[in-house]
Enzyme design. Sequence first.
Site, mmCIF file in Angstrom:
data_model
loop_
_atom_site.group_PDB
_atom_site.id
_atom_site.type_symbol
_atom_site.label_atom_id
_atom_site.label_comp_id
_atom_site.label_asym_id
_atom_site.label_seq_id
_atom_site.Cartn_x
_atom_site.Cartn_y
_atom_site.Cartn_z
ATOM 1 N N SER A 85 0.823 -1.212 0.000
ATOM 2 C CA SER A 85 0.000 0.000 0.000
ATOM 3 C C SER A 85 0.854 1.258 0.000
ATOM 4 O O SER A 85 0.343 2.370 0.034
ATOM 5 C CB SER A 85 -0.924 -0.004 1.225
ATOM 6 O OG SER A 85 -0.159 -0.173 2.417
ATOM 7 N N ASN B 80 -16.665 29.253 -21.629
ATOM 8 C CA ASN B 80 -17.321 28.096 -21.018
ATOM 9 C C ASN B 80 -17.146 28.057 -19.506
ATOM 10 O O ASN B 80 -16.066 28.358 -18.996
ATOM 11 C CB ASN B 80 -16.759 26.805 -21.617
ATOM 12 C CG ASN B 80 -17.085 26.675 -23.088
ATOM 13 O OD1 ASN B 80 -18.133 27.134 -23.549
ATOM 14 N ND2 ASN B 80 -16.172 26.083 -23.843
ATOM 15 N N LYS C 209 -16.834 31.644 -27.665
ATOM 16 C CA LYS C 209 -17.254 30.889 -26.485
ATOM 17 C C LYS C 209 -16.497 31.255 -25.214
ATOM 18 O O LYS C 209 -15.310 31.533 -25.229
ATOM 19 C CB LYS C 209 -17.042 29.391 -26.738
ATOM 20 C CG LYS C 209 -17.951 28.838 -27.811
ATOM 21 C CD LYS C 209 -19.215 28.250 -27.264
ATOM 22 C CE LYS C 209 -18.951 26.951 -26.558
ATOM 23 N NZ LYS C 209 -20.177 26.316 -26.128
ATOM 24 N N ASN D 33 -2.090 -2.686 13.406
ATOM 25 C CA ASN D 33 -3.541 -2.480 13.342
ATOM 26 C C ASN D 33 -3.977 -1.206 14.071
ATOM 27 O O ASN D 33 -4.772 -0.421 13.551
ATOM 28 C CB ASN D 33 -4.273 -3.697 13.915
ATOM 29 C CG ASN D 33 -4.031 -4.944 13.079
ATOM 30 O OD1 ASN D 33 -3.455 -4.859 11.992
ATOM 31 N ND2 ASN D 33 -4.456 -6.102 13.572
ATOM 32 N N LYS E 265 -8.103 3.755 2.269
ATOM 33 C CA LYS E 265 -7.395 5.036 2.169
ATOM 34 C C LYS E 265 -7.576 5.741 0.844
ATOM 35 O O LYS E 265 -7.860 6.947 0.797
ATOM 36 C CB LYS E 265 -5.915 4.830 2.464
ATOM 37 C CG LYS E 265 -5.673 4.599 3.927
ATOM 38 C CD LYS E 265 -4.318 4.023 4.216
ATOM 39 C CE LYS E 265 -4.400 3.047 5.360
ATOM 40 N NZ LYS E 265 -5.110 1.779 5.030
ATOM 41 N N GLU F 93 -18.825 23.259 -14.209
ATOM 42 C CA GLU F 93 -19.175 21.911 -14.678
ATOM 43 C C GLU F 93 -18.381 20.840 -13.935
ATOM 44 O O GLU F 93 -18.909 19.780 -13.579
ATOM 45 C CB GLU F 93 -18.919 21.800 -16.179
ATOM 46 C CG GLU F 93 -19.842 22.676 -17.000
ATOM 47 C CD GLU F 93 -19.404 22.740 -18.449
ATOM 48 O OE1 GLU F 93 -20.019 22.064 -19.277
ATOM 49 O OE2 GLU F 93 -18.440 23.464 -18.750
ATOM 50 N N THR G 200 -39.765 27.336 -9.327
ATOM 51 C CA THR G 200 -40.038 25.966 -8.900
ATOM 52 C C THR G 200 -40.256 25.203 -10.206
ATOM 53 O O THR G 200 -40.774 25.780 -11.171
ATOM 54 C CB THR G 200 -41.287 25.857 -8.001
ATOM 55 O OG1 THR G 200 -42.417 26.335 -8.730
ATOM 56 C CG2 THR G 200 -41.138 26.659 -6.714
ATOM 57 N N HIS G 201 -39.834 23.977 -10.264
ATOM 58 C CA HIS G 201 -39.883 23.187 -11.515
ATOM 59 C C HIS G 201 -39.099 23.870 -12.642
ATOM 60 O O HIS G 201 -39.383 23.641 -13.818
ATOM 61 C CB HIS G 201 -41.320 22.933 -11.979
ATOM 62 C CG HIS G 201 -42.246 22.497 -10.888
ATOM 63 N ND1 HIS G 201 -42.476 21.180 -10.594
ATOM 64 C CD2 HIS G 201 -42.977 23.225 -9.998
ATOM 65 C CE1 HIS G 201 -43.343 21.100 -9.573
ATOM 66 N NE2 HIS G 201 -43.650 22.331 -9.195
ATOM 67 N N SER H 208 -12.958 28.214 -26.217
ATOM 68 C CA SER H 208 -13.049 27.053 -27.089
ATOM 69 C C SER H 208 -11.950 27.151 -28.135
ATOM 70 O O SER H 208 -11.614 28.250 -28.602
ATOM 71 C CB SER H 208 -14.418 27.029 -27.770
ATOM 72 O OG SER H 208 -14.347 26.284 -28.971
ATOM 73 N N TYR I 275 -9.486 -6.537 12.780
ATOM 74 C CA TYR I 275 -8.894 -6.060 11.535
ATOM 75 C C TYR I 275 -8.903 -7.133 10.453
ATOM 76 O O TYR I 275 -8.652 -8.305 10.718
ATOM 77 C CB TYR I 275 -7.448 -5.612 11.786
ATOM 78 C CG TYR I 275 -6.735 -5.149 10.530
ATOM 79 C CD1 TYR I 275 -6.859 -3.844 10.074
ATOM 80 C CD2 TYR I 275 -5.948 -6.034 9.778
ATOM 81 C CE1 TYR I 275 -6.221 -3.421 8.918
ATOM 82 C CE2 TYR I 275 -5.301 -5.619 8.623
ATOM 83 C CZ TYR I 275 -5.443 -4.312 8.194
ATOM 84 O OH TYR I 275 -4.823 -3.902 7.041
HETATM 85 N N1 ARG Z 1 -1.090 -1.433 5.416
HETATM 86 C C1 ARG Z 1 -2.048 -1.898 6.341
HETATM 87 C C2 ARG Z 1 -3.367 -1.143 6.186
HETATM 88 O O1 ARG Z 1 -3.370 -0.166 5.551
HETATM 89 C C3 ARG Z 1 -1.564 -1.729 7.737
HETATM 90 C C4 ARG Z 1 -2.117 -2.687 8.732
HETATM 91 C C5 ARG Z 1 -1.625 -4.043 8.442
HETATM 92 N N2 ARG Z 1 -1.951 -4.981 9.483
HETATM 93 C C6 ARG Z 1 -1.830 -6.259 9.315
HETATM 94 N N3 ARG Z 1 -2.162 -7.005 10.295
HETATM 95 N N4 ARG Z 1 -1.427 -6.776 8.197
HETATM 96 O O2 ARG Z 1 -4.397 -1.536 6.674
#
Ligand code: ARG
Length: 455
Positions: free
Chosen positions: A20, A282, A280, A107, A322, A287, A152-153, A274, A314
């Site tokens: 990650s 825009n 134009k 964790n 994330k 948007e 309205t509408h 444009s 966990y």
């Molecule tokens: N990279 C993990 C996460 O984002 C960290 C926690 C990992 N814990 C584990 N027991 N493998 O959740």
Amino acid sequence: MWGGRFAAGPDAIMEAINASIDFDKRMARQDIEGSRAHAAMLAARGIISDSDGEAIREGLLTVLSEIEAGEFTFSKELEDIHMNVEARLKDLIGEPAGRLHTGRSRNDQVATDFKLWTRDQFDAAIDGLDALMKVLLVQAEDGADIVMPGFTHLQVAQPVTWGHHMMAYVEMFARDKSRMQDARARMNESPLGAAALAGRAYPIDRDMTAKALGFDRPSANSLDAVSDRDFALEFLSCASICATHLSRFAEELVIWSSAQFRFVVLSDRFSTGSSIMPQKKNPDAAELIRAKVGRINGSLVALLTIMKGLPLAYSKDMQEDKEQVFDAADSLMLALAAMTGMVGDMKPNVESLRESAAMGFSTATDLADWLVRELGLPFRDAHHATGALVKMAEDKGCDLPELSLKEMQSAHPEINQSVYSVLGVDNSVASRASYGGTAPDQVREQVSRWNGKLK
Ligand code: ARG
């Protein structure tokens, strides 16, 4: 980190699905902050020596400065930000680095880091909402007397004021802010020390780390602490609702800035041209703001779906939390900033707003109210008589005030000259002075109330 139990390293695909670091490196500062608080607590409780605690805390600052200077080499082999930081700490200070992970687990570490990161985003969004409300208040105050059609509408309903329309958004964004404040208060409990899932056998001081990290208290259940992602879900929910408001406003700006409406002129700074049509201009920013809600809602649904059905405590599924929050937070902050810039610059087109305000028999309700007030008609009869006059004006191709008194009297013989006073758009808006109504004085009162609150 777990070589003792394993004879072979991971397959390349395993590494690819597992790592990650490419995204969670955004939590480096929070990770180091959490580790520094943890090390200080371990030393204070005599779980590690003071000199080890100091070496760890100093070393972590060096790691942070390397990361901030862009000199840090992140490694996929080391999976995530937690292990990347710890490994570098080991290079820098040697043996004491191995004592940092005493009394915690990744964790509770990741839950802590991610909470700290998300908490900052609540604060940033609240600041962004304040800035947006302030430019809306300026628009409302400057435009308290500008009449425009209320719809309205998307059909002309009754005249309103520009200031009143701006203040409607102040109310919406104020609710967004208060929702964020509520969620921020609820999330502010420290998971640190919950460890893997069951708490720790060392005499750790969870109050101390909670306090050092700006949490109100440690979370009261270790299983819950490591499996809770409600704070992320609440951030995404708040962001979705806020982005919905931004999207509605953006849609109005797109319509209003068109040649057919000409209600508002957006600045060059927040428009694009444009490449093929030289005339134009825009409303691209509007948007894109209108569209951002799509991604943010997507993130909310993604994380709700990831979390559903997960057993305690966990599970690695939770690593997928994330990117959703990162992307939604980036989108929301950008949308808030772009809206603030656009609203600060935009100019209401007073003449076309006034002209449109009078179109579509927008003061028909004022006429009906006059019949009730002045002639004592029941509202239903007044509604009927007014309807007949609207029909007459429509057939003649004119507006209500252009009907002669004689024509007016065909709907009710007692109608007199004073009826014309309520058919103007200014009189119409000025008469709606009940609390929360569109009258300019009422708008000014609301503006000063909000100006006081946003000080
Ligand atoms: N990279 C993990 C996460 O984002 C960290 C926690 C990992 N814990 C584990 N027991 N493998 O959740």
